[in-house]
Design a protein around this motif. Structure first.
Motif, PDB file in Angstrom:
ATOM      1  N   PRO A 137      41.721 -19.447 -40.000  1.00 51.94           N
ATOM      2  CA  PRO A 137      42.096 -20.087 -41.269  1.00 51.94           C
ATOM      3  C   PRO A 137      40.872 -20.620 -42.020  1.00 51.94           C
ATOM      4  O   PRO A 137      39.869 -20.998 -41.419  1.00 51.94           O
ATOM      5  N   LYS A 138      40.972 -20.648 -43.331  1.00 49.14           N
ATOM      6  CA  LYS A 138      39.937 -21.296 -44.128  1.00 49.14           C
ATOM      7  C   LYS A 138      40.233 -22.786 -44.174  1.00 49.14           C
ATOM      8  O   LYS A 138      41.376 -23.222 -43.980  1.00 49.14           O
ATOM      9  N   THR A 139      39.198 -23.589 -44.444  1.00 51.69           N
ATOM     10  CA  THR A 139      39.357 -25.040 -44.500  1.00 51.69           C
ATOM     11  C   THR A 139      38.722 -25.575 -45.774  1.00 51.69           C
ATOM     12  O   THR A 139      37.877 -24.915 -46.388  1.00 51.69           O
ATOM     13  N   LEU A 140      39.099 -26.765 -46.163  1.00 52.74           N
ATOM     14  CA  LEU A 140      38.557 -27.372 -47.373  1.00 52.74           C
ATOM     15  C   LEU A 140      37.087 -27.759 -47.194  1.00 52.74           C
ATOM     16  O   LEU A 140      36.685 -28.245 -46.133  1.00 52.74           O
ATOM     17  N   PHE A 141      36.315 -27.561 -48.232  1.00 54.61           N
ATOM     18  CA  PHE A 141      34.945 -28.061 -48.305  1.00 54.61           C
ATOM     19  C   PHE A 141      35.029 -29.386 -49.052  1.00 54.61           C
ATOM     20  O   PHE A 141      35.328 -29.420 -50.244  1.00 54.61           O
ATOM     21  N   THR A 142      34.790 -30.492 -48.359  1.00 51.84           N
ATOM     22  CA  THR A 142      34.999 -31.819 -48.933  1.00 51.84           C
ATOM     23  C   THR A 142      33.675 -32.575 -49.061  1.00 51.84           C
ATOM     24  O   THR A 142      32.614 -32.076 -48.684  1.00 51.84           O
ATOM     25  N   GLU A 143      33.781 -33.799 -49.561  1.00 53.67           N
ATOM     26  CA  GLU A 143      32.594 -34.646 -49.675  1.00 53.67           C
ATOM     27  C   GLU A 143      32.031 -35.006 -48.310  1.00 53.67           C
ATOM     28  O   GLU A 143      30.856 -35.355 -48.182  1.00 53.67           O
ATOM     29  N   GLN A 144      32.869 -34.943 -47.283  1.00 50.32           N
ATOM     30  CA  GLN A 144      32.417 -35.266 -45.932  1.00 50.32           C
ATOM     31  C   GLN A 144      31.737 -34.085 -45.240  1.00 50.32           C
ATOM     32  O   GLN A 144      31.115 -34.237 -44.186  1.00 50.32           O
ATOM     33  N   THR A 145      31.846 -32.895 -45.832  1.00 50.16           N
ATOM     34  CA  THR A 145      31.232 -31.709 -45.230  1.00 50.16           C
ATOM     35  C   THR A 145      29.716 -31.791 -45.346  1.00 50.16           C
ATOM     36  O   THR A 145      29.180 -31.966 -46.447  1.00 50.16           O
ATOM     37  N   GLN A 146      29.045 -31.695 -44.233  1.00 53.38           N
ATOM     38  CA  GLN A 146      27.586 -31.755 -44.204  1.00 53.38           C
ATOM     39  C   GLN A 146      27.025 -30.335 -44.129  1.00 53.38           C
ATOM     40  O   GLN A 146      27.314 -29.589 -43.196  1.00 53.38           O
ATOM     41  N   VAL A 147      26.232 -29.972 -45.108  1.00 52.89           N
ATOM     42  CA  VAL A 147      25.591 -28.652 -45.126  1.00 52.89           C
ATOM     43  C   VAL A 147      24.263 -28.747 -44.384  1.00 52.89           C
ATOM     44  O   VAL A 147      23.370 -29.499 -44.776  1.00 52.89           O
ATOM     45  N   LEU A 148      24.132 -27.984 -43.317  1.00 59.06           N
ATOM     46  CA  LEU A 148      22.917 -28.000 -42.499  1.00 59.06           C
ATOM     47  C   LEU A 148      21.921 -26.934 -42.928  1.00 59.06           C
ATOM     48  O   LEU A 148      20.749 -27.018 -42.561  1.00 59.06           O
ATOM     49  N   GLY A 149      22.387 -25.953 -43.684  1.00 61.77           N
ATOM     50  CA  GLY A 149      21.477 -24.915 -44.150  1.00 61.77           C
ATOM     51  C   GLY A 149      22.229 -23.696 -44.648  1.00 61.77           C
ATOM     52  O   GLY A 149      23.433 -23.548 -44.437  1.00 61.77           O
ATOM     53  N   VAL A 150      21.489 -22.832 -45.331  1.00 65.85           N
ATOM     54  CA  VAL A 150      22.040 -21.598 -45.897  1.00 65.85           C
ATOM     55  C   VAL A 150      21.471 -20.417 -45.124  1.00 65.85           C
ATOM     56  O   VAL A 150      20.263 -20.363 -44.859  1.00 65.85           O
ATOM     57  N   VAL A 151      22.333 -19.477 -44.767  1.00 59.65           N
ATOM     58  CA  VAL A 151      21.897 -18.280 -44.054  1.00 59.65           C
ATOM     59  C   VAL A 151      21.260 -17.311 -45.050  1.00 59.65           C
ATOM     60  O   VAL A 151      21.860 -16.969 -46.077  1.00 59.65           O
ATOM     61  N   VAL A 152      20.034 -16.879 -44.752  1.00 60.19           N
ATOM     62  CA  VAL A 152      19.306 -16.022 -45.691  1.00 60.19           C
ATOM     63  C   VAL A 152      18.992 -14.641 -45.127  1.00 60.19           C
ATOM     64  O   VAL A 152      18.678 -13.719 -45.878  1.00 60.19           O
ATOM     65  N   GLN A 153      19.067 -14.490 -43.815  1.00 65.16           N
ATOM     66  CA  GLN A 153      18.830 -13.193 -43.197  1.00 65.16           C
ATOM     67  C   GLN A 153      19.634 -13.082 -41.920  1.00 65.16           C
ATOM     68  O   GLN A 153      19.996 -14.087 -41.297  1.00 65.16           O
ATOM     69  N   ALA A 154      19.917 -11.836 -41.528  1.00 64.11           N
ATOM     70  CA  ALA A 154      20.592 -11.580 -40.256  1.00 64.11           C
ATOM     71  C   ALA A 154      19.850 -10.445 -39.556  1.00 64.11           C
ATOM     72  O   ALA A 154      19.342  -9.529 -40.196  1.00 64.11           O
ATOM     73  N   LEU A 155      19.801 -10.535 -38.244  1.00 64.46           N
ATOM     74  CA  LEU A 155      19.047  -9.550 -37.456  1.00 64.46           C
ATOM     75  C   LEU A 155      19.816  -9.261 -36.167  1.00 64.46           C
ATOM     76  O   LEU A 155      20.181 -10.171 -35.432  1.00 64.46           O
ATOM     77  N   MET A 156      20.057  -7.984 -35.906  1.00 55.49           N
ATOM     78  CA  MET A 156      20.714  -7.578 -34.674  1.00 55.49           C
ATOM     79  C   MET A 156      19.648  -7.080 -33.712  1.00 55.49           C
ATOM     80  O   MET A 156      18.848  -6.208 -34.054  1.00 55.49           O
ATOM     81  N   LYS A 157      19.599  -7.667 -32.514  1.00 54.06           N
ATOM     82  CA  LYS A 157      18.653  -7.236 -31.490  1.00 54.06           C
ATOM     83  C   LYS A 157      19.401  -6.604 -30.340  1.00 54.06           C
ATOM     84  O   LYS A 157      20.392  -7.132 -29.865  1.00 54.06           O
ATOM     85  N   PHE A 158      18.922  -5.449 -29.875  1.00 52.87           N
ATOM     86  CA  PHE A 158      19.564  -4.726 -28.784  1.00 52.87           C
ATOM     87  C   PHE A 158      18.730  -4.844 -27.515  1.00 52.87           C
ATOM     88  O   PHE A 158      17.535  -5.025 -27.571  1.00 52.87           O
TER      89      PHE A 158
END
Length: 208
Positions: free
Chosen positions: A187-208
């Motif tokens: 389920p999706k949840t509300l983004f509220t004033e209490q939600t703390q943003v720790l950072g934004v994802v800028v890249q993804a890498l798959m390692k095998f």
């Protein structure tokens, strides 16, 4: 190259250049850029070069790798080379309490973070989608703590103080913001004033 029977033709094909360009490099008539040198080393069985640049660092930069990065530097040869940056791979439980960087594994990236940067390894299947954008378990994601949370961005957040950090996409519907898993069974949840943003994802890498 002789020892491993690796021809100029084969290297040129792997590098996506002409055989003539490879010949110029091997005869020292021209110099490839740093990222090309690293690719050559990998193709013939060596690890890539590790370089460092002297840049203006902020407090705790030794731990977090956060710095105002240039995107390139001019070497002693007078040529401009692209830079790569190393960030620690961090445990989810220790996002706020990163220890000394030398005790943590690191992963390089060509992305220069705006502030503190670190990698996380995705846990669980909440961001695994059957179609479209999908970030499955085990993938490394690079977090930039200096970017603003905007709709469409992938975020690392806490939905309440002292809660466990989670990985979600920020969306906006009807003037309200939500934290949306890419897996439709969650389920999706509300983004509220209490939600703390720790950072934004800028890249993804798959390692095998």
């Amino acid at each position: 190259m002789r020892e491993i029977d690796f021809t100029q033709e084969k290297l040129a094909e792997r590098m996506g250049v002409t055989q003539g360009a490879v010949g110029h490099w091997l005869r020292a008539e021209r110099e490839p850029k740093l990222h090309m040198i690293n690719q050559i080393l990998v193709e013939v069985g060596f690890g890539p070069l590790q370089i460092g640049a002297a840049v203006q660092m902020r407090e705790n930069s030794a731990v977090y790798g956060d710095t105002v990065h240039p995107t390139a530097m001019t070497g002693a040869d007078g040529h401009t080379h692209e830079l790569y940056y190393c960030y620690p791979i961090v445990s989810w439980a220790l996002i706020d309490e990163l220890p000394v960087a030398t005790t943590w594994p690191r992963q390089s990236s060509d992305y220069a973070t705006q502030a503190r940067g670190f990698w996380l390894r995705v846990e669980g299947d909440a961001m695994t989608a059957p179609v479209g954008l999908s970030v499955p378990e085990g993938m490394l994601i690079l977090i930039d703590t200096g970017l603003a949370a905007e709709p469409g961005k992938l975020l690392i957040v806490r939905e309440a103080p002292n809660a466990v950090a989670i990985f979600r996409q920020l969306i906006e519907e009807g003037g309200q913001r939500y934290l949306k898993p890419l897996n439709p069974t969650y389920p999706k949840t509300l983004f509220t004033e209490q939600t703390q943003v720790l950072g934004v994802v800028v890249q993804a890498l798959m390692k095998f």
